[in-house]
Write a protein that holds these residues in place. Structure first.
Motif, PDB file in Angstrom:
ATOM      1  N   UNK A  45      11.628  11.775  61.076  1.00 29.10           N
ATOM      2  CA  UNK A  45      10.404  11.576  60.281  1.00 29.10           C
ATOM      3  C   UNK A  45      10.275  12.682  59.234  1.00 29.10           C
ATOM      4  N   UNK A  46       9.486  12.405  58.185  1.00 26.71           N
ATOM      5  CA  UNK A  46       9.339  13.369  57.092  1.00 26.71           C
ATOM      6  C   UNK A  46       7.866  13.741  56.914  1.00 26.71           C
ATOM      7  N   UNK A  47       7.360  14.603  57.815  1.00 25.00           N
ATOM      8  CA  UNK A  47       5.926  14.921  57.772  1.00 25.00           C
ATOM      9  C   UNK A  47       5.539  15.710  56.525  1.00 25.00           C
ATOM     10  N   UNK A  48       6.501  16.359  55.884  1.00 22.29           N
ATOM     11  CA  UNK A  48       6.171  17.208  54.730  1.00 22.29           C
ATOM     12  C   UNK A  48       6.402  16.508  53.411  1.00 22.29           C
ATOM     13  N   UNK A  49       6.379  15.169  53.407  1.00 25.84           N
ATOM     14  CA  UNK A  49       6.667  14.466  52.150  1.00 25.84           C
ATOM     15  C   UNK A  49       5.434  14.418  51.245  1.00 25.84           C
ATOM     16  N   UNK A  50       5.704  14.232  49.929  1.00 24.53           N
ATOM     17  CA  UNK A  50       4.603  14.195  48.957  1.00 24.53           C
ATOM     18  C   UNK A  50       3.887  12.854  49.049  1.00 24.53           C
ATOM     19  N   UNK A  51       4.655  11.815  49.176  1.00 21.32           N
ATOM     20  CA  UNK A  51       4.108  10.469  49.374  1.00 21.32           C
ATOM     21  C   UNK A  51       5.230   9.662  49.987  1.00 21.32           C
ATOM     22  N   UNK A  52       4.888   8.494  50.511  1.00 25.45           N
ATOM     23  CA  UNK A  52       5.919   7.703  51.148  1.00 25.45           C
ATOM     24  C   UNK A  52       6.473   6.676  50.157  1.00 25.45           C
ATOM     25  N   UNK A  53       7.790   6.653  50.023  1.00 31.13           N
ATOM     26  CA  UNK A  53       8.391   5.750  49.046  1.00 31.13           C
ATOM     27  C   UNK A  53       8.311   4.303  49.544  1.00 31.13           C
ATOM     28  N   UNK A  54       8.468   3.340  48.600  1.00 26.75           N
ATOM     29  CA  UNK A  54       8.365   1.926  48.968  1.00 26.75           C
ATOM     30  C   UNK A  54       9.734   1.251  49.015  1.00 26.75           C
ATOM     31  N   UNK A  55      10.677   1.775  48.227  1.00 28.95           N
ATOM     32  CA  UNK A  55      12.010   1.153  48.192  1.00 28.95           C
ATOM     33  C   UNK A  55      12.989   2.141  48.818  1.00 28.95           C
ATOM     34  N   UNK A  56      13.346   1.900  50.084  1.00 29.53           N
ATOM     35  CA  UNK A  56      14.179   2.892  50.774  1.00 29.53           C
ATOM     36  C   UNK A  56      15.652   2.469  50.830  1.00 29.53           C
ATOM     37  N   UNK A  57      16.069   1.593  49.930  1.00 33.54           N
ATOM     38  CA  UNK A  57      17.481   1.211  49.922  1.00 33.54           C
ATOM     39  C   UNK A  57      18.361   2.397  49.499  1.00 33.54           C
ATOM     40  N   UNK A  58      19.584   2.377  49.939  1.00 31.69           N
ATOM     41  CA  UNK A  58      20.495   3.476  49.624  1.00 31.69           C
ATOM     42  C   UNK A  58      20.945   3.374  48.165  1.00 31.69           C
ATOM     43  N   UNK A  59      21.454   4.483  47.612  1.00 29.81           N
ATOM     44  CA  UNK A  59      21.956   4.440  46.231  1.00 29.81           C
ATOM     45  C   UNK A  59      23.003   3.331  46.046  1.00 29.81           C
ATOM     46  N   UNK A  60      23.863   3.180  47.047  1.00 26.28           N
ATOM     47  CA  UNK A  60      24.893   2.153  46.938  1.00 26.28           C
ATOM     48  C   UNK A  60      24.274   0.750  46.852  1.00 26.28           C
ATOM     49  N   UNK A  61      23.239   0.521  47.678  1.00 23.88           N
ATOM     50  CA  UNK A  61      22.572  -0.791  47.632  1.00 23.88           C
ATOM     51  C   UNK A  61      21.894  -1.036  46.285  1.00 23.88           C
ATOM     52  N   UNK A  62      21.291   0.010  45.741  1.00 24.12           N
ATOM     53  CA  UNK A  62      20.627  -0.138  44.434  1.00 24.12           C
ATOM     54  C   UNK A  62      21.676  -0.444  43.366  1.00 24.12           C
ATOM     55  N   UNK A  63      22.786   0.287  43.406  1.00 23.19           N
ATOM     56  CA  UNK A  63      23.836   0.053  42.403  1.00 23.19           C
ATOM     57  C   UNK A  63      24.354  -1.370  42.494  1.00 23.19           C
ATOM     58  N   UNK A  64      24.519  -1.876  43.712  1.00 23.65           N
ATOM     59  CA  UNK A  64      25.073  -3.234  43.802  1.00 23.65           C
ATOM     60  C   UNK A  64      24.005  -4.272  43.459  1.00 23.65           C
ATOM     61  N   UNK A  65      22.733  -3.967  43.691  1.00 22.71           N
ATOM     62  CA  UNK A  65      21.668  -4.861  43.218  1.00 22.71           C
ATOM     63  C   UNK A  65      21.717  -4.955  41.688  1.00 22.71           C
ATOM     64  N   UNK A  66      21.938  -3.798  41.030  1.00 24.87           N
ATOM     65  CA  UNK A  66      21.965  -3.775  39.557  1.00 24.87           C
ATOM     66  C   UNK A  66      23.177  -4.555  39.030  1.00 24.87           C
ATOM     67  N   UNK A  67      24.346  -4.277  39.602  1.00 23.84           N
ATOM     68  CA  UNK A  67      25.522  -5.006  39.091  1.00 23.84           C
ATOM     69  C   UNK A  67      25.456  -6.489  39.453  1.00 23.84           C
ATOM     70  N   UNK A  68      24.776  -6.805  40.568  1.00 19.87           N
ATOM     71  CA  UNK A  68      24.585  -8.205  40.931  1.00 19.87           C
ATOM     72  C   UNK A  68      23.795  -8.988  39.888  1.00 19.87           C
TER      73      UNK A  68
END
Lengths: 385, 259
Positions: free
Chosen positions: A344-367
């Motif tokens: 867990x990340x109790x010291x975070x600034x805010x909680x992100x909404x898109x937690x996909x990995x960089x690789x998943x994001x890159x393949x979403x873009x090339x897709x």
């Protein structure tokens, strides 16, 4: 150069918001016929509730303009949080000084090792973020982090508490390419209410930070508001005015506009429901920014949910973060194979909404027939070593 | 069609291709092939200059260096110092000692800075680089760059990515008329007809990037540009049979000479 904060006082933002809500079909259709806007009056019409009914047309223009200037490409970057120590109270922020969270400033060695982890994920562009604390986040520390990380990352930008020009210069000399500073809200009364304690109280000083950054020699400068703190059209018109000012007064600037909505975080902040911005609103705004600022980078972070980010790849966004954590030191506890937090990340600034990995994001873009671009800057441009 | 000769090197194609804005490396590769180009320009800021393989930064791997000259460009440089530094680095990394010199401090319209370009060109020519500077369509800066030993000059037809065609026609005509080196029209050519027109005007070559990269079908568009460049050049080489709008005077103006 005149200060934007002075000029801003004389821009009738309230009246433009009213003008936006009073706009008529004739005006909206005239603008959509041209496919671009060049002034705040037309921009007000383009972000109007009425123009929201023409979202497909806005999307058409935004897609076309973006393809023309940037091609089918999306640039990727990762934030790295150095510290969540902060002297400010910002009622909506997880780092706000009265929040009971574990406070940490990560040592240089860890900054470098996390940067190396991010490079292994593909990133060649890094955004250094830290809370505002003169003792923990001193200039020498940040400068040191920049010089060490540049050996791994060809492009580094910063998002820190505002500084004077002379304090920015060493960071530029160290090889820092860009600076991001969000006004959070341009509405002065709201600004003062949600920033009751700390140097961040200084509304005008913050507003003039982009100009000081330009004077110090930063090449890339990012602006934005945090939508959800006040009426989004008021904020959008103010960001637009600020962007036009920067383009006119700082001719060498490479401008980027971040479009970010408030996310849940630690603390008792209760967002005003009237100020919420829907997915349709944010899409309309991104298209409108593109039609006003054809050459500006438009940045969309992991604050936004996956489905929306997927759709906005084609509608004007040029730059995205991926696989982000907003807690200092959290990457050290990431599983590298699938880039997910192991704890867990109790010291975070805010909680992100898109937690996909960089690789998943890159393949979403090339897709989608777009190219993910990892490297778009070379350190040899700015430093001799 | 006569070959294009730059700095004593012969090129069969008169079409140069840029590598920005493509939707993927594979499409870029196929477009380069379809264009039959012999010169491909690459922004050094997007390339990996370490000499090691990098799966995330692999733009150079899509270009066949045996068939085409990789022409490094200095895009991203805001002044002479930066352009010179990145050009040297590229040469050290083993790229050809050729450089497309572009310095545009204005990020919005990417218009070239003549002062910094001239300063950088002086240094790079002295260091033995083959320098191909990108310039505004200004005959005076074109002449100055030739004076100091640039191997071509590359005036813009209209701002980069604007697809407006040759809007600087009057100045480009002067640059071509006064040229001592090949003139390459760079930037703003949005349609194959623009490229054909440039070649018919007497330009020695054209450089196309955006119009190919953002086309619905970049590969077919590359082919279309290849054909139009050839057509325009061949037309230029055989000379135009002029159509005339001039009416013939009923009383000839020179009839007095026959009296």
């Amino acid at each position: 150069m005149s200060n934007f904060s002075d000029i801003y006082q004389n821009i009738p933002i309230e009246a433009l918001v009213q003008q936006s809500s009073d706009t008529n079909e004739l005006i909206v259709k005239r603008i959509l016929g041209k496919g671009e806007v060049r002034n705040l009056d037309d921009f007000a019409a383009l972000i109007s509730p009425l123009a929201g009914g023409y979202l497909e047309e806005l999307a058409y223009h935004s897609n076309k303009i973006t393809k023309n200037h940037f091609g089918k490409t999306i640039r990727l970057f990762a934030p790295i949080y150095l510290s969540n120590e902060c002297v400010n109270i910002c009622t909506y922020c997880g780092f706000s000084r009265n929040n009971k969270i574990p406070r940490i400033t990560i040592p240089l060695e860890q900054v470098v090792s996390e940067t190396r982890m991010l490079a292994n994920q593909g990133f060649r562009s890094l955004l250094i973020v830290a809370g505002e604390h003169p003792k923990y986040v001193s200039n020498g520390y940040v400068e040191n982090c920049i010089s060490h990380c540049l050996k791994i990352m060809p492009s580094i930008s910063i998002e820190l508490g505002p500084l004077e020009v002379e304090n920015y210069i060493p960071l530029v000399k160290a090889g820092c390419e860009g600076l991001i500073v969000y006004q959070e809200t341009y509405h002065e009364d709201t600004y003062k209410e949600i920033h009751p304690v700390g140097p961040k109280k200084k509304y005008s000083w913050r507003m003039d930070t982009p100009q000081r950054a330009y004077a110090a020699g930063f090449r890339k400068i990012g602006l934005g508001a945090l939508y959800g703190l006040y009426d989004w059209r008021y904020e959008a018109l103010s960001v637009a005015a600020h962007a036009l000012f920067m383009l006119q007064h700082c001719w060498k600037v490479q401008l980027s506009i971040s479009v970010l909505r408030l996310r849940p975080s630690m603390g008792n902040f209760k967002p005003n429901k009237n100020y919420l911005m829907s997915n349709r609103d944010i899409t309309q705004l991104i298209c409108a920014f593109r039609m006003l600022l054809p050459h500006a980078n438009i940045v969309l972070s992991t604050r936004e949910p996956a489905a929306l980010r997927n759709g906005l790849v084609r509608l004007g966004v040029t730059t995205m973060s991926a696989g982000s954590s907003t807690e200092p030191g959290a990457y050290s506890n990431f599983e590298e194979s699938n880039w997910s937090p192991k704890q867990k990340q109790p010291g975070e600034q805010f909680h992100i909404a898109d937690d996909r990995s960089p690789r998943e994001i890159a393949s979403m873009i090339s897709g989608q027939g777009y190219e993910p671009i990892w490297k778009d800057f070379d350190q040899s441009l700015v430093t001799s070593s | 069609m006569k070959p294009l000769i730059i700095a004593d090197r012969k090129f069969n194609s008169r079409l140069l291709v840029g590598t920005g804005k493509f939707p993927s490396g594979a499409i870029m590769h196929d477009s380069i092939e379809a264009s039959n180009t012999n010169i491909v320009t690459v922004a050094l800021k997007r390339a990996n200059l370490s000499g090691e393989k990098d799966p995330f930064v692999d733009i150079l791997e899509y270009i066949d260096a045996k068939k085409t000259l990789i022409l490094p460009n200095t895009a991203g440089a805001m002044n002479a110092e930066e352009a010179v530094r990145i050009a040297r680095l590229a040469a050290t990394a083993g790229l050809p000692r050729w450089v497309k010199l572009e310095i545009h401090p204005d990020h919005n319209y990417l218009l070239p800075d003549p002062v910094e370009t001239l300063a950088a060109a002086k240094i790079l020519v002295k260091e033995g680089f083959i320098v191909l500077p990108y310039i505004n369509a200004d005959p005076v800066i074109a002449a100055r760059l030739q004076d100091i030993g640039c191997s071509t000059v590359m005036p813009l037809g209209s701002p980069i990515g604007s697809n407006r065609g040759i809007e600087t026609r009057a100045q480009i005509e002067i640059i071509i008329e006064q040229a001592r080196v090949p003139i390459i029209i760079d930037a703003g050519l949005g349609a194959p007809s623009h490229a054909a027109f440039a070649m018919e005007m007497g330009a020695d070559a054209v450089l196309i990037n955006t119009a190919i990269a953002i086309a619905e079908d970049p590969i077919k568009m590359a082919k279309a540009f290849a054909l139009s460049v050839q057509a325009g050049r061949i037309h230029y080489e055989i000379g135009t049979s002029h159509l005339s709008k001039m009416a013939h005077a009923t009383s000839p103006l020179t009839s007095f000479l026959d009296k």
